[in-house]
Design an enzyme around this catalytic site. Structure first.
Site, mmCIF file in Angstrom:
data_model
loop_
_atom_site.group_PDB
_atom_site.id
_atom_site.type_symbol
_atom_site.label_atom_id
_atom_site.label_comp_id
_atom_site.label_asym_id
_atom_site.label_seq_id
_atom_site.Cartn_x
_atom_site.Cartn_y
_atom_site.Cartn_z
ATOM 1 N N LYS A 86 0.949 -1.185 0.017
ATOM 2 C CA LYS A 86 -0.150 0.107 0.024
ATOM 3 C C LYS A 86 1.080 1.167 -0.125
ATOM 4 O O LYS A 86 1.714 1.348 0.797
ATOM 5 C CB LYS A 86 -0.755 0.127 1.313
ATOM 6 C CG LYS A 86 -2.302 0.004 0.894
ATOM 7 C CD LYS A 86 -3.087 0.196 2.252
ATOM 8 C CE LYS A 86 -4.533 0.112 2.009
ATOM 9 N NZ LYS A 86 -5.469 0.263 3.037
HETATM 10 O O1 G3P Z 1 -8.579 0.905 3.896
HETATM 11 C C1 G3P Z 1 -8.827 2.190 4.326
HETATM 12 C C2 G3P Z 1 -9.875 2.502 5.436
HETATM 13 O O2 G3P Z 1 -9.137 1.584 6.449
HETATM 14 C C3 G3P Z 1 -9.842 3.718 5.957
HETATM 15 O O3 G3P Z 1 -11.060 3.612 6.624
HETATM 16 O O4 G3P Z 1 -12.654 4.425 8.124
HETATM 17 O O5 G3P Z 1 -10.157 5.091 8.491
HETATM 18 O O6 G3P Z 1 -11.953 6.285 6.814
HETATM 19 P P1 G3P Z 1 -11.576 4.763 7.715
#
Ligand code: G3P
Length: 219
Positions: A86
């Site tokens: 990533k």
């Molecule tokens: O994979 C990306 C994800 O984990 C981000 O999610 O909830 O932190 O916006 P969030």
């Protein structure tokens, strides 16, 4: 649309795997940090022993230069054949993606919030792009519009075989909307997967079947 689970929590990954509904895992520095200080290397290797599919591990959040991302990406890739590196969507991240992709290392370019960012990542050779629709919703910008735009742009370009991972999923409706929009993958937090299994009418139906059965056949 394929489903990945978006977590570094081993017990949740096991639960999702046991349901038979996921074929990959995504993590990020915040998710890894939640796992009590275990090294990313140890967590990713354990995840790879549970799920036979793409496992995304991110370069260190403090690494911002292409050279550093390339070096770390090579190390992540060595952990397991299913590893995906990533990389954050920056100019340096694009440079790192180009090099790693040229070495046959799959990259998932993340923290994408515009169609142009996704297009650049695909052109740089990303195997996956991760648009964060939940975080756009959080700031009153319809995240699904971004997913739809990327789907259309990629479909219009026969040279692009980059897969779209709809990320930052907040609820079951996001999953439905992304499937209808044509995202290749949605990476879903385990609590949302659990919410997806539930419907009150299912519970009512089970209760009635049990009542009717017991009335005739007993326990
Ligand atoms: O994979 C990306 C994800 O984990 C981000 O999610 O909830 O932190 O916006 P969030």
């Amino acid at each position: 649309m394929k489903l990945f689970v978006d977590t570094a929590k081993i017990e949740d990954i096991r639960k999702a795997e046991e349901m038979g509904v996921i074929c990959g895992v995504t993590t990020n520095p915040s998710l890894i940090a939640k796992e009590g200080g275990r090294s990313q290397e140890d967590v990713l290797k354990e995840i790879a022993s549970i799920v036979d599919g793409p496992i995304s591990g991110e370069v260190k959040a403090t690494t911002v230069d292409a050279e550093g991302m390339i070096a770390e990406g090579r190390e992540i890739a060595k952990l397991h054949e299913n590893m995906v590196v990533k990389i954050p969507m920056t100019a340096e991240g694009l440079k790192a993606t180009k090099v790693l992709a040229s070495e046959g290392i799959k990259c998932n370019v993340t923290l994408i919030f515009s169609a142009n960012q996704a297009l650049l990542a695909a052109k740089a050779g990303a195997a996956y792009v991760s648009p964060f629709l939940g975080r756009l919703d959080d700031v009153s910008q319809p995240g699904i519009d971004l997913i739809e735009s990327i789907v259309e742009i990629f479909a219009n370009d026969p040279e692009i075989d980059t897969e779209i991972i709809a990320a930052s999923i907040r609820n079951p409706i996001h999953v439905t909307d992304c499937a209808m929009a044509g995202a290749d993958i949605a990476t879903v937090p385990y609590p949302v997967i659990e919410q997806m299994t539930k419907h009150p009418l299912t519970d009512i139906g089970i209760e009635k079947f049990q009542k009717d059965y017991i009335a005739v056949f007993g326990k």
